[in-house]
Design a protein around this motif. Sequence first.
Motif, PDB file in Angstrom:
ATOM      1  N   ARG A 101       0.829  -1.210   0.000  1.00 46.41           N
ATOM      2  CA  ARG A 101       0.000   0.000   0.000  1.00 46.41           C
ATOM      3  C   ARG A 101       0.856   1.250   0.000  1.00 46.41           C
ATOM      4  NH1 ARG A 101      -3.735  -1.524   4.887  1.00 46.41           N
ATOM      5  NH2 ARG A 101      -2.052  -0.392   5.832  1.00 46.41           N
ATOM      6  N   THR A 102       0.229   2.369  -0.318  1.00 40.42           N
ATOM      7  CA  THR A 102       0.933   3.658  -0.319  1.00 40.42           C
ATOM      8  C   THR A 102       0.757   4.402   0.997  1.00 40.42           C
ATOM      9  OG1 THR A 102      -0.982   4.742  -1.312  1.00 40.42           O
ATOM     10  CG2 THR A 102       0.732   3.906  -2.825  1.00 40.42           C
ATOM     11  N   PHE A 103       0.215   3.734   2.016  1.00 37.66           N
ATOM     12  CA  PHE A 103       0.064   4.347   3.339  1.00 37.66           C
ATOM     13  C   PHE A 103       0.207   3.279   4.414  1.00 37.66           C
ATOM     14  CE2 PHE A 103      -4.099   2.788   2.318  1.00 37.66           C
ATOM     15  CZ  PHE A 103      -4.608   2.334   3.510  1.00 37.66           C
ATOM     16  N   ARG A 104       0.529   3.740   5.625  1.00 34.57           N
ATOM     17  CA  ARG A 104       0.617   2.877   6.807  1.00 34.57           C
ATOM     18  C   ARG A 104      -0.010   3.619   7.974  1.00 34.57           C
ATOM     19  NH1 ARG A 104       6.913   1.316   5.730  1.00 34.57           N
ATOM     20  NH2 ARG A 104       6.550   0.430   3.665  1.00 34.57           N
ATOM     21  N   VAL A 105      -0.680   2.882   8.866  1.00 36.48           N
ATOM     22  CA  VAL A 105      -1.444   3.484   9.960  1.00 36.48           C
ATOM     23  C   VAL A 105      -0.746   3.243  11.295  1.00 36.48           C
ATOM     24  CG1 VAL A 105      -3.714   3.636  11.061  1.00 36.48           C
ATOM     25  CG2 VAL A 105      -3.557   2.994   8.641  1.00 36.48           C
ATOM     26  N   TYR A 106      -0.669   4.306  12.102  1.00 37.25           N
ATOM     27  CA  TYR A 106      -0.009   4.266  13.411  1.00 37.25           C
ATOM     28  C   TYR A 106      -0.878   4.984  14.433  1.00 37.25           C
ATOM     29  CZ  TYR A 106       3.806   3.337  10.250  1.00 37.25           C
ATOM     30  OH  TYR A 106       4.571   2.798   9.258  1.00 37.25           O
ATOM     31  N   ALA A 107      -0.515   4.851  15.693  1.00 41.81           N
ATOM     32  CA  ALA A 107      -1.105   5.648  16.771  1.00 41.81           C
ATOM     33  C   ALA A 107       0.011   6.467  17.384  1.00 41.81           C
ATOM     34  CB  ALA A 107      -1.740   4.754  17.830  1.00 41.81           C
ATOM     35  N   ASP A 108      -0.296   7.731  17.718  1.00 43.57           N
ATOM     36  CA  ASP A 108       0.683   8.539  18.435  1.00 43.57           C
ATOM     37  C   ASP A 108       0.777   8.018  19.869  1.00 43.57           C
ATOM     38  OD1 ASP A 108      -1.351   9.758  20.027  1.00 43.57           O
ATOM     39  OD2 ASP A 108      -1.476  11.504  18.720  1.00 43.57           O
ATOM     40  N   PRO A 109       1.644   8.554  20.705  1.00 49.45           N
ATOM     41  CA  PRO A 109       1.835   7.990  22.051  1.00 49.45           C
ATOM     42  C   PRO A 109       0.582   7.946  22.934  1.00 49.45           C
ATOM     43  CG  PRO A 109       3.716   9.331  21.485  1.00 49.45           C
ATOM     44  CD  PRO A 109       2.693   9.544  20.398  1.00 49.45           C
ATOM     45  N   VAL A 110      -0.449   8.744  22.626  1.00 52.74           N
ATOM     46  CA  VAL A 110      -1.672   8.669  23.442  1.00 52.74           C
ATOM     47  C   VAL A 110      -2.840   8.051  22.680  1.00 52.74           C
ATOM     48  CG1 VAL A 110      -0.967  10.551  24.964  1.00 52.74           C
ATOM     49  CG2 VAL A 110      -2.422  11.055  22.991  1.00 52.74           C
ATOM     50  N   GLY A 111      -2.574   7.508  21.492  1.00 55.28           N
ATOM     51  CA  GLY A 111      -3.583   6.719  20.802  1.00 55.28           C
ATOM     52  C   GLY A 111      -4.295   7.354  19.626  1.00 55.28           C
ATOM     53  N   HIS A 112      -4.000   8.620  19.265  1.00 55.87           N
ATOM     54  CA  HIS A 112      -4.633   9.213  18.083  1.00 55.87           C
ATOM     55  C   HIS A 112      -4.078   8.521  16.836  1.00 55.87           C
ATOM     56  CE1 HIS A 112      -4.653  12.775  20.874  1.00 55.87           C
ATOM     57  NE2 HIS A 112      -5.929  12.690  20.568  1.00 55.87           N
ATOM     58  N   PRO A 113      -4.945   8.013  15.950  1.00 58.41           N
ATOM     59  CA  PRO A 113      -4.427   7.396  14.736  1.00 58.41           C
ATOM     60  C   PRO A 113      -3.908   8.445  13.761  1.00 58.41           C
ATOM     61  CG  PRO A 113      -6.827   7.321  14.771  1.00 58.41           C
ATOM     62  CD  PRO A 113      -6.398   7.911  16.066  1.00 58.41           C
ATOM     63  N   PHE A 114      -2.861   8.070  13.015  1.00 60.40           N
ATOM     64  CA  PHE A 114      -2.376   8.895  11.921  1.00 60.40           C
ATOM     65  C   PHE A 114      -1.786   7.977  10.859  1.00 60.40           C
ATOM     66  CE2 PHE A 114       1.407   8.502  14.554  1.00 60.40           C
ATOM     67  CZ  PHE A 114       2.463   8.410  13.655  1.00 60.40           C
ATOM     68  N   CYS A 115      -1.750   8.473   9.631  1.00 64.76           N
ATOM     69  CA  CYS A 115      -1.200   7.694   8.530  1.00 64.76           C
ATOM     70  C   CYS A 115       0.051   8.372   7.982  1.00 64.76           C
ATOM     71  CB  CYS A 115      -2.212   7.588   7.381  1.00 64.76           C
ATOM     72  SG  CYS A 115      -3.720   6.708   7.804  1.00 64.76           S
ATOM     73  N   LEU A 116       1.025   7.561   7.641  1.00 63.08           N
ATOM     74  CA  LEU A 116       2.128   8.014   6.820  1.00 63.08           C
ATOM     75  C   LEU A 116       1.761   7.631   5.398  1.00 63.08           C
ATOM     76  CD1 LEU A 116       5.277   6.878   8.866  1.00 63.08           C
ATOM     77  CD2 LEU A 116       4.246   9.162   8.754  1.00 63.08           C
ATOM     78  N   CYS A 117       1.766   8.602   4.500  1.00 67.42           N
ATOM     79  CA  CYS A 117       1.328   8.384   3.124  1.00 67.42           C
ATOM     80  C   CYS A 117       2.467   8.764   2.181  1.00 67.42           C
ATOM     81  CB  CYS A 117       0.125   9.271   2.805  1.00 67.42           C
ATOM     82  SG  CYS A 117      -1.260   9.076   3.939  1.00 67.42           S
ATOM     83  N   ALA A 118       2.720   7.879   1.213  1.00 58.74           N
ATOM     84  CA  ALA A 118       3.756   8.180   0.219  1.00 58.74           C
ATOM     85  C   ALA A 118       3.276   9.319  -0.673  1.00 58.74           C
ATOM     86  CB  ALA A 118       4.041   6.942  -0.621  1.00 58.74           C
ATOM     87  N   CYS A 119       4.187  10.264  -0.938  1.00 58.09           N
ATOM     88  CA  CYS A 119       3.767  11.368  -1.814  1.00 58.09           C
ATOM     89  C   CYS A 119       4.164  11.103  -3.235  1.00 58.09           C
ATOM     90  CB  CYS A 119       4.325  12.701  -1.340  1.00 58.09           C
ATOM     91  SG  CYS A 119       6.044  12.790  -0.939  1.00 58.09           S
TER      92      CYS A 119
END
Length: 119
Positions: A101-119
Amino acid sequence: MSLAKVGAVVLDCPDPHALAGFYAGVLGGTVVDEEDWVELKVPGGPVVAFQTAPEYVPPTWPSPEGSQQFHLDLTVEDLDAAEKEVLALGAKPLDADDRARTFRVYADPVGHPFCLCAC
């Protein structure tokens, strides 16, 4: 003509100073401390602010019973290098196994999800 523009994206959290430090490590920028409210001023981007929420409960992802509320999509040049850096800063992988995929999903240290997306 628009009615409004984004002034800041605000995240609730138990410790605004710590979470601002995490996102400063990811995005760069300058942290401006105002006690229970901390802003991260990122050149060329909106302000990301963090406010104290004593009863903070992190979202669950993925969850058919709950909502993630929102998430940040962060564009990066190199997914593998960016992943290594966010994990070192304290992020946790949520759905980063599919390397095709062109993105990966993570949680910050307190649990908010965020994605790293290839540009």
